[in-house]
Design a protein around this motif. Sequence first.
Motif, PDB file in Angstrom:
ATOM      1  N   VAL A  17       0.836  -1.206   0.000  1.00 21.30           N
ATOM      2  CA  VAL A  17       0.000   0.000   0.000  1.00 21.30           C
ATOM      3  C   VAL A  17       0.867   1.251   0.000  1.00 21.30           C
ATOM      4  O   VAL A  17       0.597   2.226  -0.721  1.00 21.30           O
ATOM      5  CB  VAL A  17      -0.945  -0.008   1.220  1.00 21.30           C
ATOM      6  CG1 VAL A  17      -1.727   1.303   1.300  1.00 21.30           C
ATOM      7  CG2 VAL A  17      -1.895  -1.194   1.151  1.00 21.30           C
ATOM      8  N   LEU A  18       1.931   1.239   0.803  1.00 23.51           N
ATOM      9  CA  LEU A  18       2.843   2.385   0.836  1.00 23.51           C
ATOM     10  C   LEU A  18       3.443   2.632  -0.539  1.00 23.51           C
ATOM     11  O   LEU A  18       3.495   3.777  -1.019  1.00 23.51           O
ATOM     12  CB  LEU A  18       3.944   2.132   1.862  1.00 23.51           C
ATOM     13  CG  LEU A  18       5.007   3.226   1.999  1.00 23.51           C
ATOM     14  CD1 LEU A  18       4.388   4.530   2.477  1.00 23.51           C
ATOM     15  CD2 LEU A  18       6.112   2.769   2.954  1.00 23.51           C
ATOM     16  N   LEU A  19       3.889   1.582  -1.199  1.00 26.32           N
ATOM     17  CA  LEU A  19       4.452   1.727  -2.543  1.00 26.32           C
ATOM     18  C   LEU A  19       3.445   2.326  -3.518  1.00 26.32           C
ATOM     19  O   LEU A  19       3.772   3.228  -4.298  1.00 26.32           O
ATOM     20  CB  LEU A  19       4.909   0.359  -3.054  1.00 26.32           C
ATOM     21  CG  LEU A  19       6.237  -0.168  -2.519  1.00 26.32           C
ATOM     22  CD1 LEU A  19       6.355  -1.652  -2.811  1.00 26.32           C
ATOM     23  CD2 LEU A  19       7.406   0.589  -3.128  1.00 26.32           C
ATOM     24  N   ALA A  20       2.225   1.842  -3.462  1.00 25.63           N
ATOM     25  CA  ALA A  20       1.191   2.345  -4.370  1.00 25.63           C
ATOM     26  C   ALA A  20       0.877   3.803  -4.097  1.00 25.63           C
ATOM     27  O   ALA A  20       0.707   4.603  -5.027  1.00 25.63           O
ATOM     28  CB  ALA A  20      -0.070   1.494  -4.241  1.00 25.63           C
ATOM     29  N   ASP A  21       0.811   4.177  -2.820  1.00 25.88           N
ATOM     30  CA  ASP A  21       0.491   5.564  -2.476  1.00 25.88           C
ATOM     31  C   ASP A  21       1.625   6.507  -2.861  1.00 25.88           C
ATOM     32  O   ASP A  21       1.378   7.635  -3.321  1.00 25.88           O
ATOM     33  CB  ASP A  21       0.189   5.678  -0.984  1.00 25.88           C
ATOM     34  CG  ASP A  21      -1.160   5.078  -0.613  1.00 25.88           C
ATOM     35  OD1 ASP A  21      -1.917   4.726  -1.538  1.00 25.88           O
ATOM     36  OD2 ASP A  21      -1.444   4.952   0.591  1.00 25.88           O
TER      37      ASP A  21
END
Length: 224
Positions: free
Chosen positions: A164-168
């Motif tokens: 999720v962090l990577l996507a955000d």
Amino acid sequence: MTMTWLPHYLPEGTVYGVLLNFQRETALWADRMNQDPYKAPPKAPVLYVKTANTFTPSGHDVPLAADVPEVEVGAAVGLIMGEPGQGPVACALFSDLAVPHESYFRPPVKFRCRDGFLGVGRDAIALAAVGGLEGLQKHLLEVRVDGVLRQTVQLGDMVREASVLLADVAEFMTLQRGDVLLLGSDCLADGSRPRAKVGDTVEVSAAGFKPVVTHFVAEEEVTA
């Protein structure tokens, strides 16, 4: 793609840290997030940069100036990027150091980017060796000061798990080959982090990784 690493891994690109990515610290800051100047919790990841002068191989000394009686120690795993669009291909263990300071919303460079303020694990490990991004969630990080356990960090307690962090982050920037995205560091129950001073040795460890060991010395010992 095959990536070749130095005998002792050091980042080849920019290292980005992320603030407030653990549930405990986010809860402790919840009331203050609604105060000035922001008046609301952050909607996107709050990033900062660890500059190249901070990179310190495990086992090396870190000098502390006379105006820095203590440092805060943040245990972190960093995702190492492949080519743009490929995502992370490896990970490493880090000891993210900072001068203790009042606010984490917009930390000045002088608190986080002093010489030697990022201890770097000896090896970059393929993500598959730790079970991929999901496998990282199961890892425990431990912080010891002079051999005494001061903190245990459960990566499963992150606000934004790794994927999720990577996507955000990808919503507003492109990570390049060799860049590192730290997943954040957790605080203690009182909101602080483990601290160390001149003469102390800090070890950050996790299963599957070689420990990051840092010894703190007075700055004059280095320059003399």
